[in-house]
Write a protein that holds these residues in place. Structure first.
Motif, PDB file in Angstrom:
ATOM      1  N   UNK A 294      47.411 -99.302  34.305  1.00 19.46           N
ATOM      2  CA  UNK A 294      47.669 -98.906  32.915  1.00 19.46           C
ATOM      3  C   UNK A 294      47.990-100.124  32.066  1.00 19.46           C
ATOM      4  N   UNK A 295      48.806-101.024  32.583  1.00 15.36           N
ATOM      5  CA  UNK A 295      49.185-102.233  31.846  1.00 15.36           C
ATOM      6  C   UNK A 295      47.967-103.119  31.629  1.00 15.36           C
ATOM      7  N   UNK A 296      47.173-103.315  32.650  1.00 14.38           N
ATOM      8  CA  UNK A 296      45.966-104.131  32.542  1.00 14.38           C
ATOM      9  C   UNK A 296      44.992-103.511  31.539  1.00 14.38           C
ATOM     10  N   UNK A 297      44.801-102.209  31.615  1.00 17.36           N
ATOM     11  CA  UNK A 297      43.883-101.524  30.695  1.00 17.36           C
ATOM     12  C   UNK A 297      44.364-101.636  29.254  1.00 17.36           C
ATOM     13  N   UNK A 298      45.665-101.573  29.057  1.00 23.49           N
ATOM     14  CA  UNK A 298      46.231-101.566  27.713  1.00 23.49           C
ATOM     15  C   UNK A 298      46.252-102.937  27.060  1.00 23.49           C
ATOM     16  N   UNK A 299      46.468-103.977  27.823  1.00 31.12           N
ATOM     17  CA  UNK A 299      46.764-105.286  27.249  1.00 31.12           C
ATOM     18  C   UNK A 299      45.650-106.318  27.384  1.00 31.12           C
ATOM     19  N   UNK A 300      44.525-105.989  27.971  1.00 33.47           N
ATOM     20  CA  UNK A 300      43.513-107.014  28.243  1.00 33.47           C
ATOM     21  C   UNK A 300      42.636-107.356  27.050  1.00 33.47           C
ATOM     22  N   UNK A 301      42.606-106.489  26.043  1.00 32.35           N
ATOM     23  CA  UNK A 301      41.827-106.716  24.817  1.00 32.35           C
ATOM     24  C   UNK A 301      42.830-106.730  23.666  1.00 32.35           C
TER      25      UNK A 301
ATOM     26  N   UNK B 129      42.822 -94.835  30.113  1.00 29.82           N
ATOM     27  CA  UNK B 129      43.953 -94.289  29.359  1.00 29.82           C
ATOM     28  C   UNK B 129      43.669 -92.837  28.967  1.00 29.82           C
ATOM     29  N   UNK B 130      42.433 -92.522  28.604  1.00 28.65           N
ATOM     30  CA  UNK B 130      42.076 -91.142  28.271  1.00 28.65           C
ATOM     31  C   UNK B 130      42.287 -90.224  29.473  1.00 28.65           C
ATOM     32  N   UNK B 131      41.964 -90.700  30.669  1.00 26.29           N
ATOM     33  CA  UNK B 131      42.195 -89.901  31.875  1.00 26.29           C
ATOM     34  C   UNK B 131      43.685 -89.678  32.111  1.00 26.29           C
ATOM     35  N   UNK B 132      44.497 -90.662  31.747  1.00 24.00           N
ATOM     36  CA  UNK B 132      45.938 -90.572  31.974  1.00 24.00           C
ATOM     37  C   UNK B 132      46.630 -89.667  30.955  1.00 24.00           C
TER      38      UNK B 132
ATOM     39  N   UNK C 112      36.457 -97.534  19.555  1.00 23.23           N
ATOM     40  CA  UNK C 112      37.505 -97.836  20.539  1.00 23.23           C
ATOM     41  C   UNK C 112      36.893 -97.948  21.939  1.00 23.23           C
ATOM     42  N   UNK C 113      35.981 -97.039  22.274  1.00 21.75           N
ATOM     43  CA  UNK C 113      35.335 -97.075  23.589  1.00 21.75           C
ATOM     44  C   UNK C 113      34.518 -98.354  23.750  1.00 21.75           C
ATOM     45  N   UNK C 114      33.782 -98.745  22.703  1.00 24.52           N
ATOM     46  CA  UNK C 114      32.977 -99.967  22.771  1.00 24.52           C
ATOM     47  C   UNK C 114      33.854-101.206  22.935  1.00 24.52           C
ATOM     48  N   UNK C 115      34.968-101.253  22.234  1.00 20.27           N
ATOM     49  CA  UNK C 115      35.833-102.434  22.266  1.00 20.27           C
ATOM     50  C   UNK C 115      36.685-102.492  23.529  1.00 20.27           C
ATOM     51  N   UNK C 116      37.270-101.360  23.938  1.00 15.46           N
ATOM     52  CA  UNK C 116      38.225-101.357  25.044  1.00 15.46           C
ATOM     53  C   UNK C 116      37.620-100.859  26.356  1.00 15.46           C
TER      54      UNK C 116
ATOM     55  N   UNK D  37      46.168-100.344  20.030  1.00 16.28           N
ATOM     56  CA  UNK D  37      44.798-100.825  19.870  1.00 16.28           C
ATOM     57  C   UNK D  37      44.373-100.662  18.424  1.00 16.28           C
ATOM     58  N   UNK D  38      43.432-101.487  18.012  1.00 13.10           N
ATOM     59  CA  UNK D  38      42.934-101.457  16.638  1.00 13.10           C
ATOM     60  C   UNK D  38      41.432-101.736  16.654  1.00 13.10           C
TER      61      UNK D  38
END
Length: 138
Positions: free
Chosen positions: A22-29, A116-119, A105-109, A49-50
């Motif tokens: 979760x942390x990696x998915x959230x903070x890598x972009x 995150x959507x699954x969570x 958001x899907x294209x960028x992240x 995210x933005x």
């Protein structure tokens, strides 16, 4: 007793992997910092995210809301830090842009957005928040 230890070890391993993913998915972009005030007028910073579309910045909140979104709705303006620059803004919910902002958001992240959507649940009824500079109000 040996099996109980293994079971606890496996559960702890999965919990650590879950939090790490979760942390990696959230903070890598790219992540911005939203600065809002709570009911006690204390500053609360939320990392979000933005995406950009048609000259505006967009945040996204789930259909069930969140603390940061409630604080945003309860104030006339807020501050946001992006690329080391902090500015004052006001928010305009743009429900009609949900599909477009979800796509961006899907294209960028990429896989992070999917994870995150699954969570947290589907992005289907999420609410895009269009960000406007306070100076554009004047």
């Amino acid at each position: 007793m040996k099996y109980l230890g293994w079971a606890i070890g496996l559960l702890l391993t999965f919990a650590i992997l879950f939090v790490g993913a979760e942390k990696l998915a959230s903070e890598r972009v790219e992540v911005v910092e939203l600065h809002t005030l709570d009911m006690n007028n204390e500053l609360v910073t939320t990392r979000l995210w933005v995406v950009d579309d048609e000259g505006f910045q967009y945040l996204r909140v789930g259909s069930d809301g969140s603390g940061w979104f409630t604080r945003l709705q309860n104030s006339e303006s807020f501050q946001m830090t992006r690329n080391g620059q902090t500015h004052t803004y006001f928010a305009v919910p743009r429900i009609e842009k949900s599909d477009r902002i979800n796509q961006l958001m899907q294209e960028k992240y990429t896989w992070g957005d999917t994870l995150i959507a699954l969570m947290v649940g589907s992005r289907e009824k999420s609410i895009p928040i269009e960000i406007h500079s306070v100076t554009s109000r004047q």
